[in-house]
Design an enzyme around this catalytic site. Structure first.
Site, PDB file in Angstrom:
ATOM      1  CG  ASP A  13      -1.981   0.990   1.314  1.00  0.00           C
ATOM      2  OD1 ASP A  13      -2.500   1.301   0.011  1.00  0.00           O
ATOM      3  OD2 ASP A  13      -2.155   1.508   2.381  1.00  0.00           O
ATOM      4  CG  ASP A  15      -1.754   7.710   0.976  1.00  0.00           C
ATOM      5  OD1 ASP A  15      -0.788   8.419   0.797  1.00  0.00           O
ATOM      6  OD2 ASP A  15      -2.735   7.437  -0.037  1.00  0.00           O
ATOM      7  CG  ASP A 209      -1.964   1.884   6.386  1.00  0.00           C
ATOM      8  OD1 ASP A 209      -2.261   1.561   5.472  1.00  0.00           O
ATOM      9  OD2 ASP A 209      -2.491   2.965   7.224  1.00  0.00           O
TER      10      ASP A 209
END
Length: 259
Positions: A13, A15, A209
């Site tokens: 990922d 961000d 995250d």
């Protein structure tokens, strides 16, 4: 993890893993550099459908992170791939930005508000009541409802913004029709991404995250999963989920030696 094959390809990922609020996370540059030098297939993913891969490439480069165009995979590209497989050379009424409209143009779709095959909802900073009303009427008229991703909010300097999932809920309430979400946590986004780079899930890993999108999608696609604690999920929240990542690490810096 001892029974798993060695990791030969990586999906990560963007961000919360590589960058946070426009700033590279320590270790991101070293991780990407090692990936490029290793020759292993990899993709940087984002559920955000606003930007084209070219936009994101330039944005990351300005931050000092080098990611080739062909290594960027967005929910807009996954949505376009899905529609191309389902109904080649179709038509769509689109609510979204250049990332989505460009992806659909590139697969030969006609963008129209006249009897489209699909209504496709993506991320935009200018959701209009007129556009949402038109979407509702087209869906009620028979157009199939597709969304790039189910994220209900997005980040901004001023605080959370309503995102695709929230607007989709409004349209669903008005039409009674649930959309098909192409982006995370749908493992479709992972599987189509793996196909793009010629990778196999049993020898691939997903870094994210968020437990509810990144880890879930990676797990359901059959990959090893790494949760970093530099984004939205905190250590105490991990145990709240009925599934677990393969491993929890502090940040992307802890994964450099695994490449």
């Amino acid at each position: 993890m001892a029974d798993r094959k060695p990791i030969e390809s990586w999906l990560t990922d963007m961000d919360g893993v590589l960058i946070h609020e426009g700033v590279p996370i320590p270790g991101a540059d070293a991780f990407l550099k090692k990936l490029r030098e290793s020759g292993k297939p990899f993709l940087v993913l984002t559920n955000n459908s606003i930007y084209t891969p070219r936009d994101l490439h330039a944005r990351l480069r300005r931050m000092g992170l080098e990611v080739p165009l062909e290594n960027i995979w967005t929910s807009a590209l996954a949505t376009a791939q899905f529609l191309d497989d389902q109904r080649p050379n179709g038509s769509a009424y689109v609510i979204g930005e250049a990332g989505l409209t460009t992806a659909l143009h590139d697969i030969g779709y006609v963008l129209t508000d006249h009897e489209p095959d699909y209504v496709v909802l993506g991320e935009t900073r200018t959701y209009s009541f007129e556009a949402m009303t038109k979407a509702v009427r087209l869906i009620n008229g028979g157009a199939r409802f597709i969304c790039t991703n189910p994220d209900e909010t997005g980040p901004s300097a001023e605080g959370p913004l309503p995102a695709t999932g929230a607007v989709a809920a409004l349209i669903t309430k008005a039409t009674g029709k649930q959309p098909y979400f192409a982006g995370k946590p749908n493992p479709l986004m992972m599987r189509t991404g793996l196909n793009v780079i010629g990778a196999h899930s049993e020898s691939s890993a997903m870094i994210g995250d968020r437990m509810d999108t990144d880890v879930l999608a990676g797990m359901e696609a059959g990959m090893q999963t790494f949760l970093v604690l530099t984004g939205l999920t905190s250590p105490d929240q991990v145990e709240n989920y009925p599934y677990r990542p393969s491993k929890v690490v502090d940040s992307i810096a802890d994964l450099v030696d695994l490449v």
